[in-house]
Enzyme design. Structure first.
Site, PDB file in Angstrom:
ATOM      1  CE1 TYR A   1     -83.994   9.407 -91.546  1.00  0.00           C
ATOM      2  CE2 TYR A   1     -82.085   8.738 -90.260  1.00  0.00           C
ATOM      3  CZ  TYR A   1     -82.625   9.186 -91.453  1.00  0.00           C
ATOM      4  OH  TYR A   1     -81.811   9.400 -92.526  1.00  0.00           O
TER       5      TYR A   1
ATOM      6  CE  LYS B   1     -83.363   6.748 -94.227  1.00  0.00           C
ATOM      7  NZ  LYS B   1     -83.817   7.225 -95.545  1.00  0.00           N
TER       8      LYS B   1
ATOM      9  CB  SER C   1     -79.295   6.269 -92.623  1.00  0.00           C
ATOM     10  OG  SER C   1     -78.596   6.800 -91.535  1.00  0.00           O
TER      11      SER C   1
END
Ligand code: UD1
Length: 338
Positions: A155, A159, A131
């Site tokens: 989050y 990643k 992302s």
């Protein structure tokens, strides 16, 4: 299944995964979807089969990436798997702040289980859903793959940790690892049969717009107070079908050497939230009750891609513009109500 190019798609029932599965099938691939159904419906298998109209094939293997034995089982059952496209994971930025342990267990540890199972099965071709959130508040726009990583949420930190683990895994095992850093995927397949249909509550812009027009929300809060011309956040919206096609190009990518290759998948243009809302109204003729709210915690001001590397090296060419993304999202939403 004995086809030599079977592709395993984890999270293949989800919003992005389902569009990836369809594109693979349309190119004649055999696909195994590995999914626990936690945030998507099994009906997706019927929809992609209908849309692929006899091309390719798909099997569903219900399993969880947090269960190593289930990962081993899918590789044993489908010994022809040559590539893994890993889309499974938890994806709510806000939820990741509330439940950091859960997010790490599913996203980071789950991916490690998958990589270990691949190692045992001798599979060395991996395509990963990363992302743009890994860049955080990068000072230089548009964002290049070489920009420093500064994720703002749990989050995003997941990643980055996974990307780091992928480098270590590739060093040990060899093979080709392609990391795709998605910008903001929206829209849906033009048939309206697939789409962003989470079971869980979604805090993203398009679901919020759709909930407002369908009366589930009294009004849309457009977050403001950002350092941008109209005060609303700027993002690089990319049609999910173009994003899915980026995975196909990644699959075909044949670099001279084994290694880890990173690509931004974005349109390379930034639109503000207000511009998106105005374009939605223009595209659909609907009205949206809206109000300007405070800045959302953890949001960056602006985030858009330099996509030159993907255009040149993956030979990827996005087809759709913002109006297509919005009209297809609306069509998909209407179809889901029927
Ligand atoms: C973030 C992450 C992205 C991640 C995605 C998943 C960043 C830069 N990006 O996207 O990597 O995949 O979450 O959830 O961290 N907005 C409103 N009102 C709303 C909802 C959103 O005004 O009700 C605005 C936001 O301020 C933002 C834009 O809409 O400017 C897009 O927001 P959203 O769809 O939530 O995506 P990101 O936060 O960009």
């Amino acid at each position: 299944m004995s086809n030599a190019d079977t592709i395993l798609v984890t999270g293949g029932l989800g919003y992005i995964g389902s569009h990836v599965v369809l594109e693979l099938m349309e190119e004649g691939h055999s696909v195994v979807v590995f999914d626990n159904g936690s945030n998507a419906s099994r009906d997706v298998i019927d929809s992609v089969s209908r849309l692929a109209a006899g091309k390719g094939r798909v099997d569903l293997f219900e399993g969880d990436i947090t269960e190593p034995a289930q990962m081993d089982k899918v590789f044993q059952e489908y010994s022809a798997i040559s590539t893994v496209i890993h889309c499974a994971g938890l994806k709510s930025v806000a939820e990741s702040e509330r439940e950091p342990d859960l997010y790490r267990a599913v996203n980071v540890t789950g991916t490690s289980h998958l990589l270990s199972a691949m190692e045992r099965a001798g599979v060395k071709h991996f395509i990963f859903s990363s992302s743009a959130t890994v860049y955080g508040n990068s000072a230089i726009l548009p964002m290049l793959e070489t920009a420093p990583l500064s994720p703002q949420s749990q989050y995003g930190k997941n990643k980055v940790e996974i990307e780091k683990n992928l480098h270590a895994w590739q060093k040990k095992n060899g093979g080709i690892v392609v990391v795709l850093r998605y910008f903001n995927p929206i829209g849906a397949h033009k048939s309206g049969l697939l789409g962003d249909r989470p079971k869980k509550e979604a805090a993203n812009l398009l679901p919020a717009i759709l909930e407002t027009v369908s009366g589930k929300r009294p009004e849309l809060t457009i977050y403001g107070g950002y350092n941008t011309p109209d005060g609303t956040g700027i993002r690089d919206y990319i049609h999910v079908v173009d994003l899915a096609r980026g995975h196909l190009q990644a699959l075909k990518y044949e670099p001279d050497n084994d290694g880890v290759y990173i690509f931004n998948l974005g349109l390379g243009k930034g639109y503000s939230t207000q511009q998106v809302v105005d374009a939605f109204i223009q595209e659909t003729g609907l009205t949206i009750k809206q109000r300007r709210g405070q800045r959302r915690e953890g949001d960056v001001d602006a985030c858009y891609a330099d996509n030159t590397r993907a255009l040149q090296q993956l030979n990827w060419k996005p087809e759709y513009q913002l109006n297509d993304m919005l009209s297809h999202a609306w069509l998909s939403h209407k179809s889901s109500l029927m």
